[in-house]
Design a protein around this motif. Structure first.
Motif, short mmCIF file in Angstrom:
data_model
loop_
_atom_site.label_atom_id
_atom_site.label_comp_id
_atom_site.label_asym_id
_atom_site.label_seq_id
_atom_site.Cartn_x
_atom_site.Cartn_y
_atom_site.Cartn_z
N UNK A 146 28.57 21.38 -38.20
CA UNK A 146 29.26 20.98 -39.43
C UNK A 146 30.61 21.70 -39.52
N UNK A 147 31.48 21.15 -40.35
CA UNK A 147 32.78 21.77 -40.62
C UNK A 147 32.95 21.96 -42.12
N UNK A 190 28.40 26.90 -38.92
CA UNK A 190 29.40 25.85 -39.11
C UNK A 190 30.77 26.36 -38.67
N UNK A 191 31.72 25.45 -38.59
CA UNK A 191 33.08 25.78 -38.16
C UNK A 191 34.03 25.78 -39.36
N UNK A 192 34.72 26.89 -39.61
CA UNK A 192 35.75 26.87 -40.65
C UNK A 192 36.97 26.10 -40.17
N UNK A 193 37.43 25.17 -40.96
CA UNK A 193 38.63 24.38 -40.64
C UNK A 193 39.71 24.79 -41.63
N UNK A 236 44.11 15.68 -44.66
CA UNK A 236 44.49 15.49 -43.25
C UNK A 236 43.49 16.12 -42.29
N UNK A 237 42.70 17.08 -42.75
CA UNK A 237 41.80 17.82 -41.85
C UNK A 237 40.36 17.30 -41.88
N UNK A 238 40.08 16.29 -42.65
CA UNK A 238 38.71 15.77 -42.73
C UNK A 238 38.35 14.99 -41.47
N UNK A 280 35.04 11.16 -49.84
CA UNK A 280 34.45 11.38 -48.52
C UNK A 280 33.02 11.91 -48.60
N UNK A 281 32.44 11.94 -49.80
CA UNK A 281 31.07 12.40 -50.00
C UNK A 281 30.88 13.83 -49.48
#
Length: 381
Positions: A94-95, A115-118, A136-138, A167-168
């Protein structure tokens, strides 16, 4: 052990000069109320761990003050974030979107779930995550957005909620610095799915070490309460039916918190008055404060500002310290830390991190103290 002894020795030495004698730190908690009496009551009654009347009182008082149906005390603000993410079933693959300009706990809690931090950039005017960069990062892996309400200023939650709904995505609000902050009458932490708070010694109110998670959804709140206590059933003692953690808040810490929240209105009033005075006294300089949106009532947790681009912040801070006034840099960007290092540039966040400075902001400061801080700062600029 040796370092501790050295620190104690230094603490006991006589002040070398007037500046050291009258040193103004960045923060000191105000524990001038019933804190000692309530802690002694815990000791006298032997309720010193996580069970006791003060844990329930503190949770109820926080829930009433914030305006939420469910508030659960935990051992610190970092585990509050981890608990929130875990109970939203966020994990490997997950992000989670998070500003790079934040205290590292926001990012670490994401990484601790697997999970990955974005990272996203901030807006220059308010130093908070930029909704345009969030959009833009989704990716298909994005599960949540973590807005961080830095220094008591609340993010653009209307725009963030619109993106999350589209984007839920879940929203976990990091309100470590926003106890007492509201936007259009709505308290920080109540805009998203979960709000998290910190009660470290330098926060608006403190429990020494402690934190809080809040949620409007009763099922989600019940799960967080269960998981923070080793996953033990809320109805059947010593029956553990899911992975849990020991994130409990002690009765002693909660006792301090009860005494603190009894005086939170007075503490916030004084901190806001200090913030107004700083802004007034520095209006003839080229420093820049965080912008405050219409409808915002800030906790004014830590008065922070940007020095002009040509000024050497570290030299200013050292010069102030030599004059008996402490300060601290704002947070460094997470994407520049060794464990999260990216080659990507986040120009606004990097500029804020390079120029930002936080000034003494504790409620016991007098107007004279604030004037001295400003005078010393101006001398160094």
């Amino acid at each position: 052990m040796g370092d501790k002894n050295i620190a104690l020795k230094v603490k006991r030495e006589a002040p070398k000069n007037d500046n050291e004698l009258n040193f103004i730190p960045v923060y000191m908690p105000d524990i001038s109320g019933n804190e000692k009496a309530y802690v002694v009551d815990c000791l006298d009654t032997n309720w010193i761990s996580s069970i006791g009347i003060y844990t329930e009182k503190f949770e109820k008082s926080c829930a009433d003050f914030i305006g939420t149906p469910h508030a659960i005390g935990v051992s610190n603000g970092t585990v509050a974030l981890h608990l929130a993410l875990h109970c939203l079933d966020i994990g490997p693959n997950d992000e989670v979107i998070v500003p790079t300009f934040t205290y590292i706990a926001s990012v670490n809690a994401i990484a601790q779930t697997g999970a990955t931090p974005v990272f996203v950039d901030c807006r220059l005017e308010d130093w908070l995550l930029d909704p345009k960069d969030v959009e833009a990062k989704i990716t298909p892996r994005t599960k949540a957005i973590m807005p961080v309400h830095l220094y008591g200023i609340i993010c653009d939650m209307e725009a963030i909620k619109e993106i999350a709904d589209k984007h839920n995505l879940a929203i976990v609000e990091d309100c470590a610095e926003a106890m007492g902050s509201s936007l259009n009458g709505q308290h920080a932490g109540t805009f998203g799915d979960i709000g998290t708070f910190s009660f470290f010694g330098n926060k608006t109110i403190t429990t020494g070490e402690g934190g809080l998670v809040i949620a409007a959804d009763g099922v989600l709140a019940a799960r967080m309460r269960k998981v923070k206590g080793q996953g033990q059933s809320l109805d059947k003692r010593y029956w553990h039916d899911e992975l849990g953690f020991n994130y409990r808040l002690t009765n002693i810490c909660a006792a301090i918190g009860v005494a603190q929240i009894e005086r939170i209105d007075a503490i916030l009033d004084r901190k806001r008055a200090i913030a107004r005075l700083y802004r007034e006294l520095l209006q003839d300089t080229d420093v820049a404060f965080q912008a405050q949106r219409d409808g915002l009532v800030s906790s004014d947790w830590l008065i922070s500002l940007l020095l002009p681009a040509h000024v050497n912040r570290d030299a200013v801070m050292q010069g102030m310290r030599d004059k008996g006034v402490d300060s601290r840099p704002v947070f460094y960007c997470a994407h520049q830390m060794p464990m999260y290092k990216l080659d990507t540039s986040f120009p606004v966040s990097e500029d804020i991190a390079r120029r930002g400075i936080s000034l003494p902001s504790y409620p016991a400061l007098t107007d004279g103290d604030v004037k001295r801080v400003v005078s010393v700062l101006k001398e160094q600029m």
